[in-house]
Write a protein that holds these residues in place. Structure first.
Motif, PDB file in Angstrom:
ATOM      1  N   SER A 195      90.205  -8.784  66.915  1.00 21.84           N
ATOM      2  CA  SER A 195      90.170  -7.483  66.247  1.00 21.84           C
ATOM      3  C   SER A 195      88.751  -7.006  66.012  1.00 21.84           C
ATOM      4  CB  SER A 195      90.929  -7.562  64.914  1.00 21.84           C
ATOM      5  OG  SER A 195      90.340  -8.540  64.067  1.00 21.84           O
ATOM      6  N   GLU A 220      95.650 -11.864  61.717  1.00 17.79           N
ATOM      7  CA  GLU A 220      94.547 -11.655  62.657  1.00 17.79           C
ATOM      8  C   GLU A 220      94.790 -12.525  63.899  1.00 17.79           C
ATOM      9  OE1 GLU A 220      92.269  -9.519  62.503  1.00 17.79           O
ATOM     10  OE2 GLU A 220      92.222  -8.872  60.409  1.00 17.79           O
ATOM     11  N   LYS A 268      87.605 -13.715  66.917  1.00 17.46           N
ATOM     12  CA  LYS A 268      88.686 -12.889  66.373  1.00 17.46           C
ATOM     13  C   LYS A 268      88.681 -11.593  67.177  1.00 17.46           C
ATOM     14  CE  LYS A 268      88.197 -11.136  62.273  1.00 17.46           C
ATOM     15  NZ  LYS A 268      88.138 -10.985  60.791  1.00 17.46           N
TER      16      LYS A 268
END
Length: 591
Positions: A473, A436, A471
């Motif tokens: 994503s 990630e 993060k």
């Protein structure tokens, strides 16, 4: 009223009431017969001591006749001009067409003959009438003996005028124009004179009003004056010690000569003017030279943080000079006052500053959240006191500064606290972990827990995350090929901080299986940018390290440690990330 100065030599006209006018009945007020209502037809006019100078028919205007008469000054068809003084004036006309030389003259008498060698001032006023359709120059005066008979002609009298106006044609119908001359008598027994145009029409400059081939210049005459030029000077009889003192070498009436003794601007002196022409008397003048006085006053003040013990400044100096002060005395502030003497001659104007001082005051300085290298502490207080600060301003640290005034007897010092908040040092650190991609605030001199919340922006769009890392994503819907990641937060001192980085691409934390550095723009290098900088080693199939780099981003495109091109084949990598993860695998190198 116009003034035309026409001088036989350089002349400055100056009216002196004491001078005797030699012209008898100079403004035509004494009448010795009946005044006409219409134009005059002969050489005699009912004005005492005045007549025509030739067989031309001079006119006499008077306000005593009916206003409907041609000879009333305000008749709009003839004169249409009020007398300059009194009730009467004379008029003469001139035919100026090429085929006409008609002339009229006015003739007057003097109370005594001119004295040979003496200088005379001559002046009279003229005005162009409404009846005229042209204006001219060549208006002159000639002196004669009164026994000379009237000239039996209606053309120019064959005499050369002693003075003559040769300027531009006089065209003013609304105002009286002064003609002024100066003449020195050269012939005895001159006790009369004539005024008019003594030149032929071709020798006269004239200007026709409107159209037409015939030009008639019909002028009014009033207030004729002929006075002896006397010694008159414009000299100040009182000067101050050291002033410029220049004694004119020519009187106002044009009489030249010399002065003795030489000018002296240091002490009172009597001077004698001796004319160059002995026909004129000498002239004496005493010029008083006064010493310059400087008013003296006792010192007042200073008053430091206390009320002055006076209500006003004395208006009489210690050396006896009376005057006034301005502005009015103000007991509430320092002020510079000007003393103006009642008698300003040879007494200087002085100024005095009375200090009514207060402690210097300054506006508070707002705390600095950022270092400002352009800021400086004010050197003049809000109540106008100048001075300096110590120590010198430090833009990096909080400090207490002391202000010391430049001058004055009031020596109070003041301090000023300037707060410079600590500069927070931090970066945005992108990295990969567990496949990630993260961006995290890394603080150098503070803890992230000291910040209550962070505001994150992805491509100028605010997201809900308020912690010190995100993060990416989780926000794939906001990602583009080039991404702007920005952090904004406020610290405990209410200082705003912001920082921005760019992140390329949408797919992060991927390690390529091969590269082909052949110049086609595809897979030209090993791209590990999204890992945030790693330690990379490349091995050949024999286990030898052929390439390595710390803080690697995307620099390997098939070269060895010494920069030479490696052969096609399979190579192995070892990656150590900044967050402690390690990756190994193979990568195919193909050209």
């Amino acid at each position: 009223m116009k003034k035309l100065l026409l001088l036989l030599s350089v002349f400055y006209f100056y009216q002196v009431n004491a001078q005797q006018n030699l012209v008898l009945n100079p403004s035509f007020e004494d009448v010795n017969g009946n005044l006409n209502c219409s134009f005059y037809g002969g050489q005699t006019i009912p004005i005492t001591n005045w007549s025509s100078g030739s067989h031309g028919t001079t006119d006499a205007y008077s306000t005593s006749v009916a206003i409907s008469c041609q000879m009333h000054p305000l008749n709009p068809q003839t004169a249409n001009q009020a007398p300059r003084t009194g009730n009467n004036y004379l008029a003469f006309t001139n035919g100026l067409a090429l085929t006409s030389n008609y002339r009229e003259y006015i003739r007057g008498k003097l109370s005594q003959p001119l004295v040979v060698g003496k200088m005379y001032n001559i002046e009279f006023y003229v005005c162009l009438t409404s009846y005229a359709n042209a204006g001219m120059n060549n208006i002159g005066l000639v002196f004669i003996n009164n026994s000379v008979p009237i000239y039996p002609i209606i053309t120019p009298i064959p005499l050369q005028p002693h003075v003559n106006y040769t300027g531009s044609p006089i065209m003013d119908r609304d105002n009286w124009t002064l003609l002024s001359f100066q003449y020195t008598a050269t012939t005895p027994n001159l006790d009369a004179f004539m005024i008019g145009n003594f030149f032929d029409s071709p020798d006269t400059d004239f200007q026709i009003i409107g159209s037409g081939s015939y030009a008639e210049a019909y002028y009014l005459v009033d207030d004729v004056s002929i006075t002896e030029a006397v010694l008159v000077f414009e000299i100040d009889e009182l000067i101050c010690q050291g002033d410029d003192l220049v004694l004119p070498q020519t009187s106002i009436d044009g009489i030249s000569g010399t002065w003795s003794p030489a000018p002296n601007n240091q002490e009172t002196t009597t001077y004698t003017f001796t004319p160059n022409n002995p026909i004129h008397p000498t002239y004496e003048i005493t010029i008083e030279v006064k010493p310059i006085i400087i008013p003296e006053f006792d010192e007042i003040g200073p008053f430091c943080d206390k009320i002055p013990n006076i209500l006003a400044i004395p208006t009489i100096s210690n050396n006896g000079v009376e005057g006034i002060w301005s502005p009015i005395f103000n007991p509430n502030q320092t002020e510079t006052y000007t003393f103006t003497p009642n008698d300003t001659k040879c007494v200087e104007t002085i100024t005095k500053t009375i200090i009514i001082d207060r402690t210097p005051t300054f506006d508070a300085v707002e705390p600095f959240c950022e270092i400002d290298l352009n800021f400086s502490l004010p050197t003049i207080s809000t109540n106008g006191i100048s001075g300096t600060w110590s120590p010198e301003f430090d833009p990096y640290n909080s400090q207490t500064y002391t202000f010391t005034r430049d001058s004055g007897d009031c020596t109070q010092q003041v301090t000023l606290d300037v707060v410079v908040y600590p500069q927070l040092k931090f970066d945005l650190f992108p990295y990969c972990k567990d496949d990630e991609y993260f961006v995290e605030v890394t603080a150098s001199n503070f803890s992230g827990s000291d910040i209550s919340s962070f505001q994150w922006m992805i491509n100028n769009t605010s997201i809900s995350e308020t912690g010190s890392k995100i993060k990416l994503s989780d926000y794939s819907n906001l990602l583009q090929e080039i991404n702007s990641i920005e952090i904004i937060f406020t610290d405990a001192n209410n200082c705003l901080h912001t920082k921005e980085i760019q992140v390329l691409g949408k797919n992060f934390c991927n390690i390529q299986k091969g590269i082909s550095p052949n110049g086609d723009g595809l897979n030209e290098y090993l791209d590990l940018v999204s890992f945030g900088g790693v330690d990379l080693k490349i091995f050949n199939r024999y286990g030898s390290v052929v390439y390595e780099k710390s803080n690697y981003k995307n620099e390997w495109h098939g070269q060895s440690k010494n920069g030479k091109e490696l052969p096609n084949g399979t190579y192995f990598y070892q990656i150590q990330t900044n967050v402690g993860e390690q990756f190994t695998g193979y990568i195919q190198l193909t050209y």
